[in-house]
Design a protein around this motif. Sequence first.
Motif, PDB file in Angstrom:
ATOM      1  N   TYR A 139      14.292   6.658 -18.208  1.00 16.70           N
ATOM      2  CA  TYR A 139      14.768   7.920 -17.612  1.00 16.70           C
ATOM      3  C   TYR A 139      16.029   7.900 -18.981  1.00 16.70           C
ATOM      4  O   TYR A 139      16.345   6.992 -19.376  1.00 16.70           O
ATOM      5  CB  TYR A 139      15.542   7.672 -16.558  1.00 16.70           C
ATOM      6  CG  TYR A 139      14.834   7.808 -15.435  1.00 16.70           C
ATOM      7  CD1 TYR A 139      14.457   6.557 -14.551  1.00 16.70           C
ATOM      8  CD2 TYR A 139      14.333   9.013 -14.802  1.00 16.70           C
ATOM      9  CE1 TYR A 139      13.767   6.386 -13.522  1.00 16.70           C
ATOM     10  CE2 TYR A 139      13.394   8.874 -13.673  1.00 16.70           C
ATOM     11  CZ  TYR A 139      13.099   7.769 -13.001  1.00 16.70           C
ATOM     12  OH  TYR A 139      12.406   7.655 -11.805  1.00 16.70           O
ATOM     13  N   ASP A 182      19.736   8.745 -19.890  1.00 11.39           N
ATOM     14  CA  ASP A 182      20.929   8.428 -19.256  1.00 11.39           C
ATOM     15  C   ASP A 182      21.686   9.341 -18.362  1.00 11.39           C
ATOM     16  O   ASP A 182      22.109   9.123 -17.359  1.00 11.39           O
ATOM     17  CB  ASP A 182      21.859   7.671 -20.455  1.00 11.39           C
ATOM     18  CG  ASP A 182      21.766   6.390 -20.985  1.00 11.39           C
ATOM     19  OD1 ASP A 182      22.158   5.875 -22.098  1.00 11.39           O
ATOM     20  OD2 ASP A 182      20.760   5.705 -20.335  1.00 11.39           O
ATOM     21  N   LYS A 208      19.688   9.461 -14.980  1.00 12.64           N
ATOM     22  CA  LYS A 208      19.451   8.113 -14.184  1.00 12.64           C
ATOM     23  C   LYS A 208      20.180   8.244 -13.019  1.00 12.64           C
ATOM     24  O   LYS A 208      21.262   8.496 -12.909  1.00 12.64           O
ATOM     25  CB  LYS A 208      19.842   6.951 -15.103  1.00 12.64           C
ATOM     26  CG  LYS A 208      19.129   5.764 -14.768  1.00 12.64           C
ATOM     27  CD  LYS A 208      19.379   4.701 -15.954  1.00 12.64           C
ATOM     28  CE  LYS A 208      18.804   5.071 -17.449  1.00 12.64           C
ATOM     29  NZ  LYS A 208      19.145   3.908 -18.198  1.00 12.64           N
ATOM     30  N   GLY A 209      19.539   7.870 -11.969  1.00 14.15           N
ATOM     31  CA  GLY A 209      20.221   7.679 -10.645  1.00 14.15           C
ATOM     32  C   GLY A 209      20.060   8.937  -9.758  1.00 14.15           C
ATOM     33  O   GLY A 209      20.323   8.971  -8.727  1.00 14.15           O
ATOM     34  N   ARG A 210      19.682  10.021 -10.466  1.00 13.31           N
ATOM     35  CA  ARG A 210      19.676  11.332  -9.923  1.00 13.31           C
ATOM     36  C   ARG A 210      18.196  11.966  -9.800  1.00 13.31           C
ATOM     37  O   ARG A 210      17.685  12.701  -8.846  1.00 13.31           O
ATOM     38  CB  ARG A 210      20.463  12.436 -10.547  1.00 13.31           C
ATOM     39  CG  ARG A 210      21.882  11.852 -10.576  1.00 13.31           C
ATOM     40  CD  ARG A 210      22.788  13.242 -11.002  1.00 13.31           C
ATOM     41  NE  ARG A 210      22.573  13.658 -12.477  1.00 13.31           N
ATOM     42  CZ  ARG A 210      22.001  14.724 -12.669  1.00 13.31           C
ATOM     43  NH1 ARG A 210      22.111  15.813 -11.778  1.00 13.31           N
ATOM     44  NH2 ARG A 210      21.837  15.084 -14.195  1.00 13.31           N
ATOM     45  N   THR A 241      14.027  11.089 -10.160  1.00 15.15           N
ATOM     46  CA  THR A 241      12.812  10.299 -10.053  1.00 15.15           C
ATOM     47  C   THR A 241      11.341  10.816 -10.378  1.00 15.15           C
ATOM     48  O   THR A 241      11.208  12.058  -9.930  1.00 15.15           O
ATOM     49  CB  THR A 241      12.725   9.821  -8.635  1.00 15.15           C
ATOM     50  OG1 THR A 241      14.144   9.348  -8.070  1.00 15.15           O
ATOM     51  CG2 THR A 241      11.762   8.906  -8.108  1.00 15.15           C
ATOM     52  N   SER A 268      21.170  15.904  -6.879  1.00 10.22           N
ATOM     53  CA  SER A 268      22.490  16.001  -7.167  1.00 10.22           C
ATOM     54  C   SER A 268      22.536  16.843  -8.430  1.00 10.22           C
ATOM     55  O   SER A 268      23.078  16.307  -9.358  1.00 10.22           O
ATOM     56  CB  SER A 268      23.171  14.689  -7.360  1.00 10.22           C
ATOM     57  OG  SER A 268      23.179  14.074  -6.383  1.00 10.22           O
TER      58      SER A 268
END
Length: 123
Positions: A60, A62, A65-67, A69, A85
């Motif tokens: 991913y 940066d 990342k975390g938002r 998939t 998000s």
Amino acid sequence: QVQLVESGGGLVQAGGSLRLSCAASGRTFGNYAMGWFRQAPGKEREFVAAISWSGGTIYYADSVKGRFTISRDNAKNTVSLQMNSLKPEDTAAYYCVAGQNGRTLRAGAVGDWGQGTQVTVSS
């Protein structure tokens, strides 16, 4: 050559979600790493995410990342990008891509491009 067709773009408010899908045809889908790039108006195309042919290795950017998939279904010849998000700075045309492996896709070595689907995030 792999033919790629994206779908699922649209307009969403900040904080919302969208799911992009890419249908592939042509050469054996399972032999290729798949990924997503995006391009905002006036900016260069940038890497978003990549997934290996097996799905076992994922990369991913940066900024997502975390938002976001990424996932793939080799039985259906599809790759998806779940975007949560969402932020106004995620607004861009999103392109499905295919390449030899996820690491080289991340570096920009793309073999095939889709036509793109627009994602617009309002503030």
